[in-house]
Design an enzyme around this catalytic site. Structure first.
Site, PDB file in Angstrom:
ATOM      1  N   HIS A 161      60.245  58.754 102.927  1.00 32.82           N
ATOM      2  CA  HIS A 161      61.167  58.309 101.881  1.00 32.82           C
ATOM      3  C   HIS A 161      61.781  59.486 101.130  1.00 32.82           C
ATOM      4  O   HIS A 161      62.759  59.313 100.403  1.00 32.82           O
ATOM      5  CB  HIS A 161      60.439  57.376 100.894  1.00 32.82           C
ATOM      6  CG  HIS A 161      60.031  56.096 101.549  1.00 32.82           C
ATOM      7  ND1 HIS A 161      60.660  54.897 101.323  1.00 32.82           N
ATOM      8  CD2 HIS A 161      59.073  55.841 102.477  1.00 32.82           C
ATOM      9  CE1 HIS A 161      60.108  53.961 102.075  1.00 32.82           C
ATOM     10  NE2 HIS A 161      59.138  54.513 102.783  1.00 32.82           N
TER      11      HIS A 161
ATOM     12  N   HIS B  59      50.869  50.265  97.096  1.00 35.18           N
ATOM     13  CA  HIS B  59      51.090  51.085  98.293  1.00 35.18           C
ATOM     14  C   HIS B  59      50.808  52.555  97.940  1.00 35.18           C
ATOM     15  O   HIS B  59      50.057  53.237  98.627  1.00 35.18           O
ATOM     16  CB  HIS B  59      52.521  50.876  98.761  1.00 35.18           C
ATOM     17  CG  HIS B  59      52.925  51.700  99.940  1.00 35.18           C
ATOM     18  ND1 HIS B  59      52.448  51.469 101.206  1.00 35.18           N
ATOM     19  CD2 HIS B  59      53.771  52.764 100.041  1.00 35.18           C
ATOM     20  CE1 HIS B  59      52.994  52.354 102.037  1.00 35.18           C
ATOM     21  NE2 HIS B  59      53.788  53.155 101.358  1.00 35.18           N
TER      22      HIS B  59
ATOM     23  N   HIS C   3      56.025  59.250  99.675  1.00 42.27           N
ATOM     24  CA  HIS C   3      55.794  59.435 101.118  1.00 42.27           C
ATOM     25  C   HIS C   3      56.967  60.160 101.786  1.00 42.27           C
ATOM     26  O   HIS C   3      58.126  59.935 101.455  1.00 42.27           O
ATOM     27  CB  HIS C   3      55.547  58.076 101.794  1.00 42.27           C
ATOM     28  CG  HIS C   3      54.181  57.530 101.514  1.00 42.27           C
ATOM     29  ND1 HIS C   3      53.861  56.202 101.649  1.00 42.27           N
ATOM     30  CD2 HIS C   3      53.047  58.157 101.082  1.00 42.27           C
ATOM     31  CE1 HIS C   3      52.581  56.028 101.331  1.00 42.27           C
ATOM     32  NE2 HIS C   3      52.069  57.193 100.974  1.00 42.27           N
TER      33      HIS C   3
ATOM     34  N   ASP D 238      58.277  50.506  99.699  1.00 41.61           N
ATOM     35  CA  ASP D 238      57.253  49.947 100.599  1.00 41.61           C
ATOM     36  C   ASP D 238      56.315  48.987  99.866  1.00 41.61           C
ATOM     37  O   ASP D 238      55.130  48.904 100.185  1.00 41.61           O
ATOM     38  CB  ASP D 238      56.425  51.087 101.218  1.00 41.61           C
ATOM     39  CG  ASP D 238      57.192  51.843 102.293  1.00 41.61           C
ATOM     40  OD1 ASP D 238      58.288  51.389 102.677  1.00 41.61           O
ATOM     41  OD2 ASP D 238      56.692  52.885 102.749  1.00 41.61           O
TER      42      ASP D 238
ATOM     43  N   HIS E  83      58.972  56.264  96.060  1.00 41.38           N
ATOM     44  CA  HIS E  83      57.609  56.798  96.088  1.00 41.38           C
ATOM     45  C   HIS E  83      57.561  58.065  96.932  1.00 41.38           C
ATOM     46  O   HIS E  83      58.541  58.420  97.580  1.00 41.38           O
ATOM     47  CB  HIS E  83      56.593  55.747  96.559  1.00 41.38           C
ATOM     48  CG  HIS E  83      56.732  55.321  97.976  1.00 41.38           C
ATOM     49  ND1 HIS E  83      57.818  54.640  98.469  1.00 41.38           N
ATOM     50  CD2 HIS E  83      55.896  55.491  99.045  1.00 41.38           C
ATOM     51  CE1 HIS E  83      57.650  54.393  99.748  1.00 41.38           C
ATOM     52  NE2 HIS E  83      56.494  54.909 100.137  1.00 41.38           N
TER      53      HIS E  83
HETATM   54 ZN    ZN Z   1      55.322  54.535 101.971  1.00 43.81          ZN
END
Ligand code: ZN
Length: 259
Positions: A61, A112, A58, A133, A56
């Site tokens: 990551h 998430h 973020h 996550d 994902h």
């Molecule tokens: Zn995350």
């Protein structure tokens, strides 16, 4: 030979994960929180980075993705519905890819984030799940973008994979998650036993991952929302009758956000 894995700390509480095919020597990073620890792990093992699988968008990551690709030439896979730096292959639900010669199925797991994906390798002996996550050891990710219904559906999908599945989560949140799990199920011996075990492990600075789906089914309150005792606890918190598993899930998630 089965794939080999390495878990190591990145940033403050993220885990980097390397997965290597011993036959070809090719290595994938699952997410790339930070360049230096991943390069150090590659150097220590002598493994050669060929692929990066991103779960994902973020920053904790994806922060190292572009630089690692530049340095190594690794191919970058990531969710189609999110902005992923340097992505080569955009993935959607049920896509099947071969990485390191190993087949993976992509599961869309919104909650998430809305475009979050998980990677599942259906090995007969050791199935592997890289779930970013979404599912944590004894917990689950916060709902930054999705609804409780979406996250509950996503977790239910992952929970339906084989019990032997090794679960690679991306943060060391296990002990704080278990503190919450004990509050939800004070009379569950599997939860209190795991809490004691992980307390010892963390005192020794030992990584509490990977988990297994079998263990998560026994100890993760967010996978146990259909248990009468968990529903009862959720009802006590909300002062209402949470008549569906989704409502119990939403009550637990809201409680955990303030726990
Ligand atoms: Zn995350």
């Amino acid at each position: 030979m089965p794939a080999e894995t390495r878990l190591f700390l990145c940033r403050s509480d993220n885990y980097g994960v390397l997965l290597r095919d011993p036959d070809s020597g090719a290595t994938a990073a699952i997410d790339a929180p930070e360049v230096a620890p991943i390069e150090a792990a590659l150097k220590a093992t002598g493994w050669k980075l060929t692929d990066i699988l991103v779960t994902h968008h973020h920053a904790d990551h994806t922060g190292g993705v572009a630089e690692l690709k530049t340095v190594t030439g690794a191919k970058v896979y990531g969710p189609a519905n999110e902005k992923i730096p340097a992505r080569d292959v955009a993935l959607s639900d049920a896509d099947q890819i071969t990485v390191l010669g190993l087949p993976f199925v992509v599961h869309a797991v919104p909650g998430h984030t809305l475009g979050h994906i998980a990677f599942y390798h259906a090995d007969a002996q050791t199935p592997l799940l890289f779930c970013g996550d979404t599912l944590f050891a004894a917990g689950c990710g916060r709902l930054f973008e999705g609804t409780p219904e979406q996250m509950h559906d996503s977790l239910s999908r992952l929970a339906a994979l084989p019990e032997t599945t090794q679960v690679y989560c991306t943060h060391e949140y296990t002990l704080s998650n278990l503190r919450f799990a004990v509050a939800v199920e004070p009379n569950n011996p599997d939860v209190s036993g795991r809490f004691e075990q992980v307390t010892r492990w963390r005192e020794e600075n030992r990584i509490s991952l990977p988990s297994t789906l079998a263990l998560e089914h026994k100890t993760n309150p967010f996978l146990r929302v259909s248990e009468p005792s968990v529903k009862q606890k959720a009802d006590e918190r909300t002062g209402t009758d949470n008549t569906s598993p989704v409502a119990v899930f939403a009550a637990l998630r809201a409680w955990k956000d303030k726990f």
